[in-house]
Design an enzyme around this catalytic site. Sequence first.
Site, PDB file in Angstrom:
ATOM      1  N   CYS A  66       0.806  -1.211   0.000  1.00 40.62           N
ATOM      2  CA  CYS A  66       0.000   0.000   0.000  1.00 40.62           C
ATOM      3  C   CYS A  66       0.839   1.261   0.000  1.00 40.62           C
ATOM      4  CB  CYS A  66      -1.019  -0.040   1.140  1.00 40.62           C
ATOM      5  SG  CYS A  66      -2.332  -1.250   0.786  1.00 40.62           S
ATOM      6  N   ASP A  67       0.156   2.394   0.006  1.00 41.09           N
ATOM      7  CA  ASP A  67       0.676   3.662  -0.500  1.00 41.09           C
ATOM      8  C   ASP A  67       2.093   4.031  -0.063  1.00 41.09           C
ATOM      9  OD1 ASP A  67      -1.969   3.633  -1.281  1.00 41.09           O
ATOM     10  OD2 ASP A  67      -2.236   5.772  -1.011  1.00 41.09           O
ATOM     11  N   LYS A  68       2.336   4.146   1.241  1.00 45.99           N
ATOM     12  CA  LYS A  68       3.626   4.659   1.706  1.00 45.99           C
ATOM     13  C   LYS A  68       4.606   3.546   2.031  1.00 45.99           C
ATOM     14  CE  LYS A  68       1.344   8.351   1.300  1.00 45.99           C
ATOM     15  NZ  LYS A  68       0.070   7.662   1.068  1.00 45.99           N
ATOM     16  N   SER A 106      -5.096  12.050  -3.065  1.00 49.18           N
ATOM     17  CA  SER A 106      -5.116  10.605  -3.221  1.00 49.18           C
ATOM     18  C   SER A 106      -5.003  10.257  -4.695  1.00 49.18           C
ATOM     19  CB  SER A 106      -6.422  10.045  -2.654  1.00 49.18           C
ATOM     20  OG  SER A 106      -6.648   8.741  -3.113  1.00 49.18           O
TER      21      SER A 106
END
Length: 550
Positions: free
Chosen positions: A119-121, A466
């Site tokens: 996921c993102d980070k 986002s």
Amino acid sequence: MLSNEVKLGPTRAAHRSLFYAMGYTPDELEKPLIGIVNAQNEIIPGHMHLNTIAEAAKYGVLAAGGTPIEFPAIGICDGIAMGHSGMKYPLASRELVADSIEAMAIGHKFDGLILIPNCDKIIPGMLMAAARINIPAIVVSGGPMLPGRYEGRDISVSTVFEAAGKFASGKIDEQELSAIEHAACPGCGSCAGLFTANTMNCLTEALGLGLPGNGTIPAAYFGGRRALAKQAGHVMMNLVTKQILPRDILTKEAFLNAMAVDMGIGGSSNTVLHLTAIAHEAGIELPLELFDEISRKTPYITKLSPSGTHHMIDLNEAGGINAVLNELNKTGVIHPECKTVTGTIADRIEAGKILRSDVIHSIDAPYRNRGGIAILRGNLAEDGGVVKESAVKEDMLVFNGTAKVYNSEEEAIDAIMDNQVMDGNVVVIRYEGPKGGPGMREMLNPTAVITGMGLHVALLTDGRFSGATQGACIGHISPEAMEGGTIGLVKNGDAIHIDIPNRKLELLVSPEELARRKAAWVQPEPKVKTGYLSRYARLVTSANTGAVLK
């Protein structure tokens, strides 16, 4: 082997004794020690199944003659952190992920690392660690979520955020909102559209540190994902044997390849932050102008959610990133000679083929002739601002509006929900940058509500957006308000000019008036004065340099 420092010779007898306490055998200690960095947890849908990926990676390492040793990494779910004070932490956690892997890898002298994010980070944090530590490394992600289904169409988490706006404006009732929220996210994996996590997993392929399919094989395809993880284990042992290191792969040209793929697929604007930060760890500078230069000569050839109706499963069926590389290579923007964990980018280009032309267009019939991300400049963004151009409708590419100014995301949300924002406004959300937030929050809530309510407005912020955001939403505005940037000087009713094709972002007030406002400006008190975020705010650099720590 690096691990010899903790296991060879009479002075390491105590060290070996500690290994034996955990059940390792003398034979296992003779082999390379491979760290399996597993970000599994029970709060992120993209991570809840990562134990199965880690297990398969261990099998691959064992079969190829190594000793796998698992340790954890933290992870925050951007979706659950969205829209409240928790969103101050995800970007800041990127540094914690990188720092903790550095501490574990060097503290225990691992010979190599298999990095398992989703996921993102967590993905960029692990890539930053790989570049910083520079021991053999490979990334194998958990894969994207399948889209949900509602009324015969594919949907994802961004649909739910937009549904909240529709509910607020009376377009749907509570029963329909509930039906959508139950249908949107059907199971494990990183959210189904081309949001930040899936963009970064795809760019890991383009950078060369991930295997083909890393970004596109759905999480629910357990056979394919487990096979990929086993292959990663085999590849890892070859990297250790040949001492192929991350910085051998993460060259300037590799980052140019990643940028080109990013522009070609219309990836998340957050990639500008993350690629810059990863490059920083590899000792490479990526100025914002370089992103715009690549964008201007890269055709936009896929249109995935939130910009279109296709999702990651469609990109996988269409041939994945190999097919994208093959097509973009025809324009000359790809560097085929770049190394990967298994060979070169040329090998992947040769293996690439478009299998669904409705998903991946040819360079002769792109969605747009320019790439997905644009870098804007002007007196309102002297050091740059970032917009996902591919997600902006044609009638919003050039926009003139009047400012509605808010000093936090919460203020903006309240005003939007209270119908204080009207067509023709430019919503300005400031003091949400890396220092001012602190933590540079994502603004999916206000953008999704604006979209759901059908408002014809633009949104500017020194925070970020986002990957699920669509519309004329310009983020990463630098210098940020907390550092005295012009965005901190905007007043309600000011005229703002946005010209995305010509890369302009201007506050239409005189230089004399700006100078007067600047002289009267006083830096506000920090929003957070204790704990990690306080330290982060004191150390973090501007968004245009990747929001890395000094």
